[in-house]
Motif scaffolding. Structure first.
Motif, PDB file in Angstrom:
ATOM      1  N   GLY A 245      45.592  31.262  61.409  1.00  0.00           N
ATOM      2  CA  GLY A 245      44.551  31.899  60.615  1.00  0.00           C
ATOM      3  C   GLY A 245      44.673  33.404  60.495  1.00  0.00           C
ATOM      4  O   GLY A 245      43.887  34.036  59.782  1.00  0.00           O
ATOM      5  N   TYR A 246      45.649  33.995  61.168  1.00  0.00           N
ATOM      6  CA  TYR A 246      45.801  35.448  61.095  1.00  0.00           C
ATOM      7  C   TYR A 246      46.272  35.851  59.702  1.00  0.00           C
ATOM      8  O   TYR A 246      47.242  35.305  59.178  1.00  0.00           O
ATOM      9  CB  TYR A 246      46.811  35.928  62.141  1.00  0.00           C
ATOM     10  N   ASP A 247      45.574  36.824  59.108  1.00  0.00           N
ATOM     11  CA  ASP A 247      45.915  37.277  57.761  1.00  0.00           C
ATOM     12  C   ASP A 247      45.445  38.717  57.603  1.00  0.00           C
ATOM     13  O   ASP A 247      44.247  38.978  57.521  1.00  0.00           O
ATOM     14  CB  ASP A 247      45.258  36.385  56.704  1.00  0.00           C
ATOM     15  N   VAL A 248      46.381  39.637  57.597  1.00  0.00           N
ATOM     16  CA  VAL A 248      46.055  41.044  57.341  1.00  0.00           C
ATOM     17  C   VAL A 248      46.998  41.551  56.262  1.00  0.00           C
ATOM     18  O   VAL A 248      48.211  41.582  56.446  1.00  0.00           O
ATOM     19  CB  VAL A 248      46.191  41.919  58.609  1.00  0.00           C
ATOM     20  N   ARG A 249      46.419  41.932  55.159  1.00  0.00           N
ATOM     21  CA  ARG A 249      47.187  42.548  54.080  1.00  0.00           C
ATOM     22  C   ARG A 249      46.424  43.762  53.591  1.00  0.00           C
ATOM     23  O   ARG A 249      45.196  43.756  53.553  1.00  0.00           O
ATOM     24  CB  ARG A 249      47.363  41.575  52.906  1.00  0.00           C
ATOM     25  N   SER A 250      47.144  44.794  53.242  1.00  0.00           N
ATOM     26  CA  SER A 250      46.486  45.863  52.529  1.00  0.00           C
ATOM     27  C   SER A 250      46.470  45.480  51.054  1.00  0.00           C
ATOM     28  O   SER A 250      47.175  44.549  50.639  1.00  0.00           O
ATOM     29  CB  SER A 250      47.188  47.200  52.737  1.00  0.00           C
ATOM     30  N   TRP A 251      45.687  46.178  50.289  1.00  0.00           N
ATOM     31  CA  TRP A 251      45.524  45.826  48.879  1.00  0.00           C
ATOM     32  C   TRP A 251      45.175  47.086  48.100  1.00  0.00           C
ATOM     33  O   TRP A 251      44.857  48.130  48.657  1.00  0.00           O
ATOM     34  CB  TRP A 251      44.423  44.772  48.691  1.00  0.00           C
ATOM     35  N   ALA A 252      45.260  46.976  46.814  1.00  0.00           N
ATOM     36  CA  ALA A 252      44.783  48.029  45.927  1.00  0.00           C
ATOM     37  C   ALA A 252      44.079  47.360  44.764  1.00  0.00           C
ATOM     38  O   ALA A 252      44.442  46.257  44.347  1.00  0.00           O
ATOM     39  CB  ALA A 252      45.938  48.902  45.427  1.00  0.00           C
ATOM     40  N   GLY A 253      43.049  48.020  44.267  1.00  0.00           N
ATOM     41  CA  GLY A 253      42.293  47.459  43.156  1.00  0.00           C
ATOM     42  C   GLY A 253      41.519  48.538  42.429  1.00  0.00           C
ATOM     43  O   GLY A 253      41.339  49.656  42.942  1.00  0.00           O
ATOM     44  N   LEU A 254      41.059  48.208  41.240  1.00  0.00           N
ATOM     45  CA  LEU A 254      40.332  49.155  40.403  1.00  0.00           C
ATOM     46  C   LEU A 254      38.828  48.953  40.544  1.00  0.00           C
ATOM     47  O   LEU A 254      38.339  47.820  40.534  1.00  0.00           O
ATOM     48  CB  LEU A 254      40.734  48.981  38.940  1.00  0.00           C
ATOM     49  N   MET A 255      38.108  50.075  40.656  1.00  0.00           N
ATOM     50  CA  MET A 255      36.654  50.052  40.736  1.00  0.00           C
ATOM     51  C   MET A 255      36.086  51.082  39.766  1.00  0.00           C
ATOM     52  O   MET A 255      36.744  52.072  39.440  1.00  0.00           O
ATOM     53  CB  MET A 255      36.170  50.392  42.146  1.00  0.00           C
ATOM     54  N   ALA A 256      34.836  50.852  39.362  1.00  0.00           N
ATOM     55  CA  ALA A 256      34.093  51.789  38.525  1.00  0.00           C
ATOM     56  C   ALA A 256      32.740  52.048  39.194  1.00  0.00           C
ATOM     57  O   ALA A 256      32.337  51.300  40.091  1.00  0.00           O
ATOM     58  CB  ALA A 256      33.899  51.209  37.123  1.00  0.00           C
ATOM     59  N   PRO A 257      32.027  53.076  38.788  1.00  0.00           N
ATOM     60  CA  PRO A 257      30.705  53.310  39.374  1.00  0.00           C
ATOM     61  C   PRO A 257      29.751  52.159  39.077  1.00  0.00           C
ATOM     62  O   PRO A 257      29.831  51.523  38.019  1.00  0.00           O
ATOM     63  CB  PRO A 257      30.227  54.593  38.682  1.00  0.00           C
ATOM     64  N   ALA A 258      28.858  51.874  40.005  1.00  0.00           N
ATOM     65  CA  ALA A 258      27.842  50.846  39.784  1.00  0.00           C
ATOM     66  C   ALA A 258      27.042  51.191  38.530  1.00  0.00           C
ATOM     67  O   ALA A 258      26.721  52.354  38.278  1.00  0.00           O
ATOM     68  CB  ALA A 258      26.915  50.764  40.992  1.00  0.00           C
ATOM     69  N   GLY A 259      26.743  50.174  37.743  1.00  0.00           N
ATOM     70  CA  GLY A 259      25.992  50.389  36.511  1.00  0.00           C
ATOM     71  C   GLY A 259      26.856  50.522  35.277  1.00  0.00           C
ATOM     72  O   GLY A 259      26.334  50.611  34.157  1.00  0.00           O
ATOM     73  N   THR A 260      28.173  50.526  35.442  1.00  0.00           N
ATOM     74  CA  THR A 260      29.066  50.543  34.283  1.00  0.00           C
ATOM     75  C   THR A 260      28.808  49.289  33.451  1.00  0.00           C
ATOM     76  O   THR A 260      28.732  48.191  33.991  1.00  0.00           O
ATOM     77  CB  THR A 260      30.539  50.585  34.729  1.00  0.00           C
ATOM     78  N   PRO A 261      28.639  49.417  32.143  1.00  0.00           N
ATOM     79  CA  PRO A 261      28.318  48.246  31.318  1.00  0.00           C
ATOM     80  C   PRO A 261      29.309  47.097  31.515  1.00  0.00           C
ATOM     81  O   PRO A 261      30.515  47.317  31.622  1.00  0.00           O
ATOM     82  CB  PRO A 261      28.386  48.800  29.890  1.00  0.00           C
ATOM     83  N   ARG A 262      28.772  45.906  31.541  1.00  0.00           N
ATOM     84  CA  ARG A 262      29.610  44.725  31.773  1.00  0.00           C
ATOM     85  C   ARG A 262      30.719  44.610  30.735  1.00  0.00           C
ATOM     86  O   ARG A 262      31.860  44.248  31.061  1.00  0.00           O
ATOM     87  CB  ARG A 262      28.745  43.455  31.756  1.00  0.00           C
ATOM     88  N   ALA A 263      30.409  44.930  29.478  1.00  0.00           N
ATOM     89  CA  ALA A 263      31.426  44.819  28.427  1.00  0.00           C
ATOM     90  C   ALA A 263      32.594  45.768  28.696  1.00  0.00           C
ATOM     91  O   ALA A 263      33.756  45.433  28.433  1.00  0.00           O
ATOM     92  CB  ALA A 263      30.807  45.121  27.063  1.00  0.00           C
ATOM     93  N   VAL A 264      32.311  46.941  29.237  1.00  0.00           N
ATOM     94  CA  VAL A 264      33.366  47.900  29.574  1.00  0.00           C
ATOM     95  C   VAL A 264      34.185  47.387  30.748  1.00  0.00           C
ATOM     96  O   VAL A 264      35.414  47.468  30.754  1.00  0.00           O
ATOM     97  CB  VAL A 264      32.762  49.283  29.876  1.00  0.00           C
ATOM     98  N   VAL A 265      33.506  46.850  31.765  1.00  0.00           N
ATOM     99  CA  VAL A 265      34.208  46.275  32.921  1.00  0.00           C
ATOM    100  C   VAL A 265      35.130  45.147  32.468  1.00  0.00           C
ATOM    101  O   VAL A 265      36.289  45.053  32.918  1.00  0.00           O
ATOM    102  CB  VAL A 265      33.201  45.761  33.968  1.00  0.00           C
TER     103      VAL A 265
END
Length: 334
Positions: A245-265
């Protein structure tokens, strides 16, 4: 009178409703800033530039990568969390985003609630590495030594509170052993210590150690992900060597500020997924030891939430002191 007001309100709503998709269709109308929280030229910077450049082709506007390094990536995260939620300010977050949420005493933002997740970009494992001259052949032997002499088997990492460090603490917890953590100031310093024989093994990302593995100076004895890493297909995972069950991975991902319109996301998500299919982007991520892998916003939110909870538990179990470096962040954004 009331009826006339109601009719007027309904008419206004009917006129406004079609305008919302039109606004989303017009996005973006200017350049987008993509912040990353580490030094220019590093892995996070390279990932942001590879993905951002490809997304810009389809979006029709530049994606300008800006390095805002310091405080474990929290300065860049603070900038984005406090930005206007219009889709023109984004964050290239890494696995350190969840680690910071678990490790720092306070943060000027909430690690999940203050962001709209867009998509994951890449995952990459860490490697458990020994000196090529070491007699140990696998992780089982390391664990057996730690069981026989608790607290005497040391491992080096890039520093206290790094993902590498927490990966070692999770390994000790799940293998039910006591390992001695030796923190260094970055991957280069821990690598130097391993080559000099100062520590028996280190935990490090592939980019930090592959040149020395290929040169025959070091040897990987385990990878930390759930499957074997394609870059070293003959090296078994930690889980394969008795730590189920051991699982450690680093990752990268894109985020935007909370409240960004869903259509834009959703637009950003679609372009990120498309960018990750580009051969040049996939090759660039593979060259850094990563695997190109996108997600839905909901999948990314669940992943980040899980990572945050996992590291909070590891920090608590290992009794790692809460770090105070976010005072720097607070001073910069006061």
């Amino acid at each position: 009178m009331i009826r006339r007001h109601l009719l007027a309100a309904c008419s206004a709503a009917a006129l406004a409703w079609p305008a919302l998709p039109a606004l989303a269709q017009a996005y973006p109308e200017r350049a987008i800033k993509l912040y990353q929280g580490f030094a220019p030229g590093g892995n996070a910077d390279a990932i942001a530039r590879a993905v951002g450049m490809e997304m810009a082709r389809a979006l029709g506007q530049p994606v300008v990568v800006e390095a805002q390094s310091g405080a474990g990536g929290t300065i860049a995260a603070t900038t984005v969390a406090r930005a206007k939620p219009d889709g023109y300010t984004l964050l290239l977050a890494t696995g350190g985003h969840a680690v910071a949420g678990a490790l720092y005493n306070t943060l000027p933002y909430k690690s999940v609630a203050d962001f709209e997740m867009v998509s994951t970009v890449t995952y990459f494992p860490f490697l458990v590495v020994v000196n090529a001259s070491a007699k140990v052949q696998g992780l089982r032997e390391v664990i057996a030594s730690a069981q026989a002499a608790p607290g005497t088997v040391a491992y080096g990492t890039a520093g206290v509170g790094s993902t590498h460090h927490l990966a070692g603490e999770l390994l000790a917890k799940m293998a039910r052993v006591n390992l001695l953590h030796v923190p260094y100031r970055g991957d280069a310093a821990s690598l130097t210590a391993l080559l000099a024989g100062d520590v028996p093994f280190i935990i490090a990302p592939p980019t930090a150690v592959m040149a020395n593995i290929q040169a025959g100076k070091l040897r990987a004895i385990a990878t930390t992900g759930p499957q074997r890493w394609p870059g070293l297909p003959n090296v078994p995972t930690v889980a394969e060597q008795g730590v189920a069950g051991y699982d450690v991975r680093s990752w990268a991902g894109l985020m935007a500020p909370a409240g960004t319109p869903r259509a834009v996301v959703e637009r950003l998500n679609a372009e990120a997924l498309r960018a990750l299919q580009a051969p040049a982007v996939r090759q660039r991520l593979e060259d850094m030891g990563g695997e190109a892998r996108g997600s839905t916003p909901e999948e990314m939110k669940a992943m980040v939430s899980h990572e945050l909870e996992k590291w909070q538990q590891v920090v608590a179990d290992a009794k790692i002191p809460k770090q105070l470096t976010t005072q720097l962040t607070e001073r910069l954004f006061a």
